[in-house]
Design a protein around this motif. Structure first.
Motif, PDB file in Angstrom:
ATOM      1  N   GLN B  59      36.414  51.320  27.657  1.00 61.42           N
ATOM      2  CA  GLN B  59      35.648  50.195  28.184  1.00 61.42           C
ATOM      3  C   GLN B  59      36.559  49.206  28.921  1.00 61.42           C
ATOM      4  OE1 GLN B  59      32.310  49.848  28.182  1.00 61.42           O
ATOM      5  NE2 GLN B  59      32.736  48.061  29.481  1.00 61.42           N
ATOM      6  N   GLU B  60      37.704  48.940  28.272  1.00 57.96           N
ATOM      7  CA  GLU B  60      38.666  47.994  28.849  1.00 57.96           C
ATOM      8  C   GLU B  60      39.152  48.516  30.196  1.00 57.96           C
ATOM      9  OE1 GLU B  60      41.753  46.908  26.013  1.00 57.96           O
ATOM     10  OE2 GLU B  60      43.001  46.210  27.673  1.00 57.96           O
ATOM     11  N   ASN B  61      39.426  49.821  30.261  1.00 58.97           N
ATOM     12  CA  ASN B  61      39.899  50.413  31.511  1.00 58.97           C
ATOM     13  C   ASN B  61      38.881  50.274  32.634  1.00 58.97           C
ATOM     14  OD1 ASN B  61      42.419  51.064  30.800  1.00 58.97           O
ATOM     15  ND2 ASN B  61      42.089  53.277  30.573  1.00 58.97           N
ATOM     16  N   GLU B  62      37.615  50.457  32.266  1.00 64.74           N
ATOM     17  CA  GLU B  62      36.582  50.312  33.302  1.00 64.74           C
ATOM     18  C   GLU B  62      36.585  48.895  33.859  1.00 64.74           C
ATOM     19  OE1 GLU B  62      32.717  51.632  31.904  1.00 64.74           O
ATOM     20  OE2 GLU B  62      33.614  53.570  31.331  1.00 64.74           O
ATOM     21  N   ASN B  63      36.660  47.935  32.932  1.00 69.13           N
ATOM     22  CA  ASN B  63      36.695  46.538  33.379  1.00 69.13           C
ATOM     23  C   ASN B  63      37.899  46.272  34.275  1.00 69.13           C
ATOM     24  OD1 ASN B  63      34.462  46.201  31.807  1.00 69.13           O
ATOM     25  ND2 ASN B  63      35.547  45.157  30.126  1.00 69.13           N
ATOM     26  N   LEU B  64      39.042  46.801  33.833  1.00 67.99           N
ATOM     27  CA  LEU B  64      40.272  46.577  34.593  1.00 67.99           C
ATOM     28  C   LEU B  64      40.186  47.212  35.974  1.00 67.99           C
ATOM     29  CD1 LEU B  64      42.924  47.176  31.786  1.00 67.99           C
ATOM     30  CD2 LEU B  64      42.579  45.044  33.039  1.00 67.99           C
ATOM     31  N   ALA B  65      39.621  48.418  36.022  1.00 63.38           N
ATOM     32  CA  ALA B  65      39.515  49.118  37.302  1.00 63.38           C
ATOM     33  C   ALA B  65      38.665  48.312  38.269  1.00 63.38           C
ATOM     34  CB  ALA B  65      38.909  50.511  37.084  1.00 63.38           C
ATOM     35  N   GLU B  66      37.606  47.734  37.711  1.00 61.31           N
ATOM     36  CA  GLU B  66      36.730  46.909  38.545  1.00 61.31           C
ATOM     37  C   GLU B  66      37.500  45.731  39.146  1.00 61.31           C
ATOM     38  OE1 GLU B  66      32.920  45.090  36.944  1.00 61.31           O
ATOM     39  OE2 GLU B  66      32.664  47.263  36.654  1.00 61.31           O
ATOM     40  N   GLU B  67      38.204  45.056  38.243  1.00 62.92           N
ATOM     41  CA  GLU B  67      38.968  43.883  38.689  1.00 62.92           C
ATOM     42  C   GLU B  67      40.029  44.284  39.695  1.00 62.92           C
ATOM     43  OE1 GLU B  67      40.122  40.808  35.816  1.00 62.92           O
ATOM     44  OE2 GLU B  67      38.931  41.929  34.352  1.00 62.92           O
ATOM     45  N   ASN B  68      40.616  45.453  39.462  1.00 62.00           N
ATOM     46  CA  ASN B  68      41.658  45.941  40.350  1.00 62.00           C
ATOM     47  C   ASN B  68      41.103  46.209  41.741  1.00 62.00           C
ATOM     48  OD1 ASN B  68      44.259  46.759  40.953  1.00 62.00           O
ATOM     49  ND2 ASN B  68      43.760  48.915  40.601  1.00 62.00           N
ATOM     50  N   ALA B  69      39.918  46.820  41.753  1.00 57.41           N
ATOM     51  CA  ALA B  69      39.294  47.136  43.040  1.00 57.41           C
ATOM     52  C   ALA B  69      39.025  45.856  43.818  1.00 57.41           C
ATOM     53  CB  ALA B  69      37.999  47.903  42.808  1.00 57.41           C
ATOM     54  N   GLU B  70      38.601  44.865  43.068  1.00 59.46           N
ATOM     55  CA  GLU B  70      38.312  43.575  43.690  1.00 59.46           C
ATOM     56  C   GLU B  70      39.574  42.987  44.309  1.00 59.46           C
ATOM     57  OE1 GLU B  70      36.385  39.889  41.598  1.00 59.46           O
ATOM     58  OE2 GLU B  70      35.149  41.711  41.398  1.00 59.46           O
ATOM     59  N   MET B  71      40.628  43.122  43.541  1.00 58.92           N
ATOM     60  CA  MET B  71      41.907  42.563  43.982  1.00 58.92           C
ATOM     61  C   MET B  71      42.398  43.291  45.224  1.00 58.92           C
ATOM     62  SD  MET B  71      44.873  41.356  41.694  1.00 58.92           S
ATOM     63  CE  MET B  71      46.488  41.024  42.251  1.00 58.92           C
ATOM     64  N   LYS B  72      42.250  44.638  45.196  1.00 61.00           N
ATOM     65  CA  LYS B  72      42.667  45.451  46.336  1.00 61.00           C
ATOM     66  C   LYS B  72      41.934  45.000  47.597  1.00 61.00           C
ATOM     67  CE  LYS B  72      45.896  48.294  45.448  1.00 61.00           C
ATOM     68  NZ  LYS B  72      45.918  49.319  44.413  1.00 61.00           N
ATOM     69  N   ARG B  73      40.622  44.762  47.412  1.00 66.27           N
ATOM     70  CA  ARG B  73      39.819  44.317  48.538  1.00 66.27           C
ATOM     71  C   ARG B  73      40.377  42.995  49.075  1.00 66.27           C
ATOM     72  NH1 ARG B  73      34.835  43.801  46.021  1.00 66.27           N
ATOM     73  NH2 ARG B  73      35.115  45.744  44.878  1.00 66.27           N
ATOM     74  N   GLY B  74      40.668  42.112  48.115  1.00 66.81           N
ATOM     75  CA  GLY B  74      41.203  40.807  48.487  1.00 66.81           C
ATOM     76  C   GLY B  74      42.514  40.932  49.243  1.00 66.81           C
ATOM     77  N   SER B  75      43.329  41.839  48.804  1.00 68.05           N
ATOM     78  CA  SER B  75      44.642  41.955  49.435  1.00 68.05           C
ATOM     79  C   SER B  75      44.520  42.570  50.815  1.00 68.05           C
ATOM     80  CB  SER B  75      45.581  42.776  48.548  1.00 68.05           C
ATOM     81  OG  SER B  75      45.199  44.136  48.545  1.00 68.05           O
ATOM     82  N   GLU B  76      43.530  43.491  50.988  1.00 69.72           N
ATOM     83  CA  GLU B  76      43.348  44.074  52.317  1.00 69.72           C
ATOM     84  C   GLU B  76      42.869  43.021  53.311  1.00 69.72           C
ATOM     85  OE1 GLU B  76      40.805  47.464  51.716  1.00 69.72           O
ATOM     86  OE2 GLU B  76      42.461  48.481  50.670  1.00 69.72           O
ATOM     87  N   GLU B  77      41.975  42.176  52.799  1.00 70.18           N
ATOM     88  CA  GLU B  77      41.449  41.129  53.673  1.00 70.18           C
ATOM     89  C   GLU B  77      42.534  40.162  54.091  1.00 70.18           C
ATOM     90  OE1 GLU B  77      38.103  39.378  51.690  1.00 70.18           O
ATOM     91  OE2 GLU B  77      37.059  41.309  51.772  1.00 70.18           O
ATOM     92  N   SER B  78      43.376  39.783  53.112  1.00 71.59           N
ATOM     93  CA  SER B  78      44.412  38.794  53.430  1.00 71.59           C
ATOM     94  C   SER B  78      45.662  39.444  54.006  1.00 71.59           C
ATOM     95  CB  SER B  78      44.778  38.005  52.173  1.00 71.59           C
ATOM     96  OG  SER B  78      45.335  38.889  51.227  1.00 71.59           O
TER      97      SER B  78
END
Ligand SMILES: Nc1ncnc2c1ncn2[C@@H]1O[C@H](COP(=O)(O)OP(=O)(O)OP(=O)(O)O)[C@@H](O)[C@H]1O
Ligand SMILES: [Mg+2]
Lengths: 308, 324
Positions: B59-78
């Motif tokens: 469960q924790e991994n799923e949450n982390l993966a989600e947050e990670n994906a979000e972060m990746k998106r953020g980093s691509e944008e910036s």
């Protein structure tokens, strides 16, 4: 037989190419109180700093009980206690902790010894207070306490009575004399208070521009005035004008200062003059020889102080 | 030898009798406790794993993966690349537990101590302040005149002062451990006497005893503490001024890495002290300047240390103590 406790041999000190002490030599015997005086900038503090090991000598040697402070520093330092200029102690610690701190730098100073010293300098009541709350006189006393903790053979005091009240000065003076007489300590006092020096010292050295210009015993002073030398004699009489006239007739040079007469006489001349005045019905209140004060002599010897 | 201990006692007494020292300990305690409060309120750490830990980790991994994906998106944008993120590392660790069927440790006292290793830099700051004052303050107070007229060599006095500074650092470090451990044990629990965890090392993920990791982590941080303190101690002994020593010491502690970066193109940059204070670079394999080895760095550190000590000694021993 008193042995030499402190010996300075041709001590020189050059700071940034300026020779501040120019070959200073003197000895202080055990049990002797030595007054070290001189005008501002003469080199007193510099000399004291060299004796206690704060400054290195440029030339010459200093020995404490025969041990050189250069080749045998630790043995020499064991026998020295000192206050150099103001007694600056740790303000954030109590007087007691300050003494413990300095006692730790010697071998075998017991708590009893520390208590004894505290009592001696009269600090029992405030010894557990922080030093920053002390008055100047209390600090001076604590300074003396740390200087004598380890029973040194040579005690060096730069202005020891500075900041003490009259009772305190008398106490400390008595205490210094006791140390010298009873415990055979050699005491070196540097001071500007010449009357003070005169009261307490056995011998005096006068230093000027880094050289010893005069050295003599305080007690010998009267003996040296032999029967023939003229002394200044004060005459306090009722009929001042009349008396002045009589003295002038006798061809004795007379000075009038205020309501008093001063004449230069040898010891033997005094009774004759008094008799003459009495015969002329002069009422005499006082006849006194006035000592040339150390101050007069000091100023004469050192001249006006021109700081080099 | 007992003489030296008495001198050491004196120096420690002068350090610990002062209020500033206790303020430092107060600050350290407050920061540790603030850290705990922050951890609890933001709920950053999964503190409890039940018997059902496998499910919880997934469960924790799923949450982390989600947050990670979000972060990746953020980093691509910036346009900024964060590389391997904290989230990915955590996911990898969790997978390691799952693959090797090890129940992960509940967060507790030991891990709290480990997480507080960063506070060593605060202890460095305090130690630099103490080390900068220990010689120069004696000059400022005028007490140097009462200190150097004793039957003790100047070398011995200087040595007692330096050792006292290092002991101050050690005591403060032990204090930090105790505060972190006890507060961690109370708030998060106690992991046992010899717990192990999975960590990211140069060779990959490894399962290691926590106690050893605590010691190495603090050990690496201590290198900088000792070097910067010795440097500040030297500066204050030479200039008899604590402000210069504190200023330079803190500036170099903070800015040392920058200095290395500025000159990193040059070959001689490896001789700069700060290129060598981070010994962790050899463990992670992420060596700053090519050609540097652990042996080289240790040699450089020893050379710098000896130079600092010798310079302090020369200036302290040779100088006359004249009036201010
Ligand atoms: N660190 C120094 N650098 C250069 N000159 C110095 C230094 N210390 C003292 N002097 C000089 O040495 C001389 C003697 O100074 P010292 O302090 O020994 O005099 P003192 O007899 O103690 O005077 P005072 O009665 O004012 O205390 C002075 O001319 C002073 O300017
Ligand atoms: Mg002086």
């Amino acid at each position: 037989m008193s042995q030499i406790a402190l010996e300075l041999k041709d001590v020189k000190k050059t700071i940034s190419k300026k020779e501040i002490i120019k070959g200073l030599s003197f000895n202080v015997k055990q049990g002797e109180v030595y007054g070290f005086i001189g005008p501002n900038g003469a080199g007193k503090t510099t000399t004291i700093r060299m004796i206690v090991g704060l400054m290195k000598l440029s030339d010459g040697d200093i020995k404490v009980l025969g041990k050189s402070i250069q080749s045998d520093y630790s043995e020499a330092a064991k026998n020295i206690g000192a206050i150099v200029e103001n007694p600056e102690l740790y303000p954030f610690m109590s007087g007691w902790k300050n003494l413990i701190h300095f006692a730790n730098m010697y071998e075998g100073i017991s708590k009893d010894r520390i208590r004894e010293v505290v009592k001696l300098v009269g600090l029992e009541k405030v010894i557990n207070d922080k030093v920053k709350k002390y008055s100047l006189g209390m600090r001076q006393r604590l300074g003396i306490a740390q200087a004598i903790l380890h029973k040194p053979s040579v005690l060096i005091l730069d202005e020891p009575t500075n900041g003490l009240d009259p009772a305190g000065i008398r106490e400390i003076r008595q205490y210094i004399k006791d140390l010298a007489v009873k415990e055979n300590v050699a005491v070196i006092i540097s001071s500007h208070l010449l009357s003070e020096i005169e009261l307490i010292c056995d011998r005096i050295g006068i230093i000027k521009h880094g050289e010893l210009i005069s050295e003599r015993s305080v007690n010998d002073q009267d003996d040296s005035k032999s029967e023939e030398t003229k002394q200044k004699v004060l005459l306090d009489v009722e009929q001042v004008d009349h008396a002045e006239g009589i003295l002038k007739e006798l061809e004795i040079p007379v000075n009038r200062e205020g309501g008093q007469l001063f004449v230069e006489l040898t010891r033997q001349e005094v009774p004759g003059i008094v008799k003459q005045l009495v015969n002329k019905d002069i009422a005499i209140y006082t006849v006194a020889t006035t000592k040339v004060t150390l101050e007069d002599e000091f100023l004469e010897l050192t001249g006006g102080n021109v700081i080099e | 030898m007992s003489r030296f201990f008495k001198l050491l006692f004196n120096e420690l007494m002068k350090i610990f009798v002062r209020k500033t020292t206790w303020v430092m300990y107060g600050i350290l305690t407050v920061i540790v406790i603030a850290g705990i409060i922050l951890t609890i309120t933001t709920d950053q750490i999964e503190t409890e794993y039940s018997d059902n830990w496998r499910e919880e980790l997934k469960q924790e991994n799923e949450n982390l993966a989600e947050e990670n994906a979000e972060m990746k998106r953020g980093s691509e944008e910036s346009g900024i690349d964060f590389g391997v993120t904290y989230f990915e590392e955590q996911i990898n660790k969790n997978n390691y537990y799952l693959e090797n069927d090890i129940k992960p440790l509940n967060y507790g006292a030991w891990q709290h101590v480990l997480d507080n290793a960063g506070l060593v830099s605060l202890i460095s700051l305090f130690t630099i302040i103490i080390g900068s004052g220990i010689v120069s303050s004696e000059f400022r107070w005028g007490t140097i005149k009462l200190l150097l007229i004793r039957p003790v060599s100047r070398t011995m006095i200087l040595a007692s002062k330096f050792v006292a500074v290092l002991l101050f650092a050690l005591f403060t470090l032990i204090f930090l451990w105790i505060v972190s451990f006890i507060s961690g044990a109370i708030v998060f629990g106690f992991e046992g006497f010899n717990p192990s965890i999975v960590l990211q090392k140069a060779e990959g993920l490894v399962y290691v005893p926590l106690v050893g990791e605590v010691l190495t982590e603090y050990g690496y941080n201590l290198v900088n503490l000792v070097m910067m303190t010795t440097f500040a101690f030297m500066i204050s002994t030479i200039f008899r001024n604590s402000s210069i020593a504190i200023g330079l010491g803190i500036f170099l502690m903070m800015g040392g890495n920058m200095v290395v970066q500025i000159f990193s193109e040059y070959d001689w940059a490896k001789f700069i002290l700060f290129a060598n204070t981070n010994l962790r670079q050899y463990e992670t394999g992420n060596v700053w300047i090519d050609g540097m080895t652990l042996g080289f760095s240790i040699t450089m550190l020893i050379i710098y240390f000896v130079v600092f000590i010798v310079l302090s000694w020369v200036f302290f021993n040779k100088r006359d103590v004249a009036g201010q």
